[in-house]
Design a protein around this motif. Structure first.
Motif, PDB file in Angstrom:
ATOM      1  N   UNK A  15       0.383  -8.987  28.583  1.00  0.00           N
ATOM      2  CA  UNK A  15      -0.847  -9.042  29.364  1.00  0.00           C
ATOM      3  C   UNK A  15      -0.903 -10.249  30.278  1.00  0.00           C
ATOM      4  N   UNK A  16      -0.262 -11.321  29.860  1.00  0.00           N
ATOM      5  CA  UNK A  16      -0.259 -12.568  30.619  1.00  0.00           C
ATOM      6  C   UNK A  16       0.805 -12.566  31.723  1.00  0.00           C
ATOM      7  N   UNK A  17       1.977 -12.005  31.431  1.00  0.00           N
ATOM      8  CA  UNK A  17       3.141 -12.130  32.317  1.00  0.00           C
ATOM      9  C   UNK A  17       3.243 -11.006  33.344  1.00  0.00           C
ATOM     10  N   UNK A  18       2.855  -9.800  32.958  1.00  0.00           N
ATOM     11  CA  UNK A  18       2.995  -8.661  33.861  1.00  0.00           C
ATOM     12  C   UNK A  18       1.928  -8.688  34.950  1.00  0.00           C
ATOM     13  N   UNK A  19       2.341  -8.358  36.158  1.00  0.00           N
ATOM     14  CA  UNK A  19       1.384  -8.170  37.247  1.00  0.00           C
ATOM     15  C   UNK A  19       0.741  -6.795  37.086  1.00  0.00           C
ATOM     16  N   UNK A  20      -0.452  -6.582  37.667  1.00  0.00           N
ATOM     17  CA  UNK A  20      -1.053  -5.249  37.626  1.00  0.00           C
ATOM     18  C   UNK A  20      -0.070  -4.184  38.118  1.00  0.00           C
ATOM     19  N   UNK A  21       0.046  -3.112  37.359  1.00  0.00           N
ATOM     20  CA  UNK A  21       1.009  -2.059  37.678  1.00  0.00           C
ATOM     21  C   UNK A  21       2.350  -2.233  36.993  1.00  0.00           C
ATOM     22  N   UNK A  22       2.610  -3.434  36.457  1.00  0.00           N
ATOM     23  CA  UNK A  22       3.853  -3.656  35.723  1.00  0.00           C
ATOM     24  C   UNK A  22       3.838  -2.922  34.403  1.00  0.00           C
ATOM     25  N   UNK A  23       5.012  -2.702  33.818  1.00  0.00           N
ATOM     26  CA  UNK A  23       5.051  -1.902  32.593  1.00  0.00           C
ATOM     27  C   UNK A  23       5.783  -2.602  31.455  1.00  0.00           C
ATOM     28  N   UNK A  45       3.742   1.359  28.453  1.00  0.00           N
ATOM     29  CA  UNK A  45       2.394   0.853  28.692  1.00  0.00           C
ATOM     30  C   UNK A  45       2.356   0.278  30.110  1.00  0.00           C
ATOM     31  N   UNK A  46       1.221   0.497  30.787  1.00  0.00           N
ATOM     32  CA  UNK A  46       1.071   0.005  32.154  1.00  0.00           C
ATOM     33  C   UNK A  46      -0.066  -1.009  32.235  1.00  0.00           C
ATOM     34  N   UNK A  47       0.191  -2.131  32.901  1.00  0.00           N
ATOM     35  CA  UNK A  47      -0.849  -3.158  33.059  1.00  0.00           C
ATOM     36  C   UNK A  47      -1.906  -2.655  34.028  1.00  0.00           C
ATOM     37  N   UNK A  48      -3.160  -2.619  33.561  1.00  0.00           N
ATOM     38  CA  UNK A  48      -4.263  -2.156  34.375  1.00  0.00           C
ATOM     39  C   UNK A  48      -4.583  -3.169  35.470  1.00  0.00           C
ATOM     40  N   UNK A  49      -5.047  -2.688  36.630  1.00  0.00           N
ATOM     41  CA  UNK A  49      -5.502  -3.623  37.671  1.00  0.00           C
ATOM     42  C   UNK A  49      -6.682  -4.437  37.191  1.00  0.00           C
ATOM     43  N   UNK A  50      -6.824  -5.634  37.693  1.00  0.00           N
ATOM     44  CA  UNK A  50      -7.956  -6.479  37.329  1.00  0.00           C
ATOM     45  C   UNK A  50      -9.242  -5.847  37.857  1.00  0.00           C
ATOM     46  N   UNK A  89      -3.687  -2.507  20.067  1.00  0.00           N
ATOM     47  CA  UNK A  89      -3.352  -3.907  20.339  1.00  0.00           C
ATOM     48  C   UNK A  89      -3.012  -4.093  21.814  1.00  0.00           C
ATOM     49  N   UNK A  90      -2.277  -3.142  22.385  1.00  0.00           N
ATOM     50  CA  UNK A  90      -1.935  -3.214  23.814  1.00  0.00           C
ATOM     51  C   UNK A  90      -3.202  -3.171  24.668  1.00  0.00           C
ATOM     52  N   UNK A  91      -4.127  -2.296  24.313  1.00  0.00           N
ATOM     53  CA  UNK A  91      -5.348  -2.136  25.104  1.00  0.00           C
ATOM     54  C   UNK A  91      -6.168  -3.418  25.146  1.00  0.00           C
ATOM     55  N   UNK A  92      -6.104  -4.198  24.069  1.00  0.00           N
ATOM     56  CA  UNK A  92      -6.851  -5.456  24.030  1.00  0.00           C
ATOM     57  C   UNK A  92      -6.364  -6.449  25.080  1.00  0.00           C
ATOM     58  N   UNK A  93      -5.180  -6.208  25.617  1.00  0.00           N
ATOM     59  CA  UNK A  93      -4.611  -7.140  26.587  1.00  0.00           C
ATOM     60  C   UNK A  93      -4.355  -6.466  27.940  1.00  0.00           C
ATOM     61  N   UNK A  94      -5.134  -5.424  28.209  1.00  0.00           N
ATOM     62  CA  UNK A  94      -5.093  -4.793  29.524  1.00  0.00           C
ATOM     63  C   UNK A  94      -3.938  -3.857  29.758  1.00  0.00           C
ATOM     64  N   UNK A  95      -3.315  -3.366  28.673  1.00  0.00           N
ATOM     65  CA  UNK A  95      -2.166  -2.476  28.786  1.00  0.00           C
ATOM     66  C   UNK A  95      -2.556  -1.077  28.335  1.00  0.00           C
ATOM     67  N   UNK A  96      -2.370  -0.118  29.206  1.00  0.00           N
ATOM     68  CA  UNK A  96      -2.758   1.272  28.943  1.00  0.00           C
ATOM     69  C   UNK A  96      -1.519   2.109  28.648  1.00  0.00           C
TER      70      UNK A  96
END
Length: 200
Positions: free
Chosen positions: A120-128, A194-199, A171-178
């Motif tokens: 959740x910290x390292x991936x940019x939005x859209x990263x997987x 899992x895909x990092x959700x946009x802010x 656990x992934x969802x808690x850190x913005x990962x769908x």
């Protein structure tokens, strides 16, 4: 120093097929718990447009990764770094993709939690985040081999064990990962994307 894992030889082609569908054409892949280094070499060769950053926390694994890298001399395969997934301090601050193969069932749950925090910290939005391994799936009959494997893991270390897919997803969802997809793999394993959700 160069180690060899037969399981890596068995799962690399099926995993490659999934990665071809989800990895970008360019960018950085952070591989967490790279183990022997065989995956890093194989995938770096398969994706020459991607910078492949292997990591591990075990000295023997880091030596093996370095040995594989030295033998192959791939320009996009970087020198291995020490990374403890459960730590809040990682040596890499950004990545386009995180790959984690066969780790969370042979480490304490805190490692999965740390992996999700870090992703959740390292991936940019859209990263997987791509994860591979055995999972218990709610509503699906568990293969006897996975039940036996889980029991053997817990005998070796009470903090280990095959994880519930639902718990990992939560656990992934808690850190913005769908969770984007679940792919059935050989030997009753799964690949999770899992895909990092946009802010917001």
């Amino acid at each position: 120093m160069k180690r060899h894992a037969q399981a890596t030889e068995r799962n690399r082609e099926p995993l490659l097929a999934v990665l071809r569908e989800v990895l970008p054409a360019s960018g950085t892949v952070l591989e967490i718990a790279s183990g022997t280094g065989q995956h890093a070499v194989f995938f770096a060769r398969a994706f020459p447009g991607l910078r492949w950053q292997p990591t591990d926390m075990e000295p023997e694994s880091l030596e093996s990764i370095a040995a594989w890298r030295a033998e192959e001399s791939l320009p996009n395969l970087l020198s291995p770094l020490v990374l403890d997934a459960s730590s809040d301090t990682w040596p890499v601050s950004s990545a386009d993709v995180i790959l984690n193969v066969n780790m969370i069932h042979i480490s304490p749950w805190a490692s999965c939690q740390g992996l999700m925090r870090g992703a959740g910290r390292v991936l940019a939005p859209g990263g997987c985040l791509v994860m591979y391994g055995p999972y218990f799936v709610e509503g699906r009959e568990t293969a006897p081999s996975n039940l036996a494997f889980d029991a053997s893991l817990r005998e070796r270390n009470a903090a280990w064990g095959v994880r519930q897919l639902g718990a990992v997803t939560a656990e992934a969802a808690r850190h913005g990962l769908e969770r984007e997809r679940v792919v059935d793999m050989p030997s009753n394993n799964l690949t999770l994307v899992f895909r990092k959700r946009p802010s917001p």
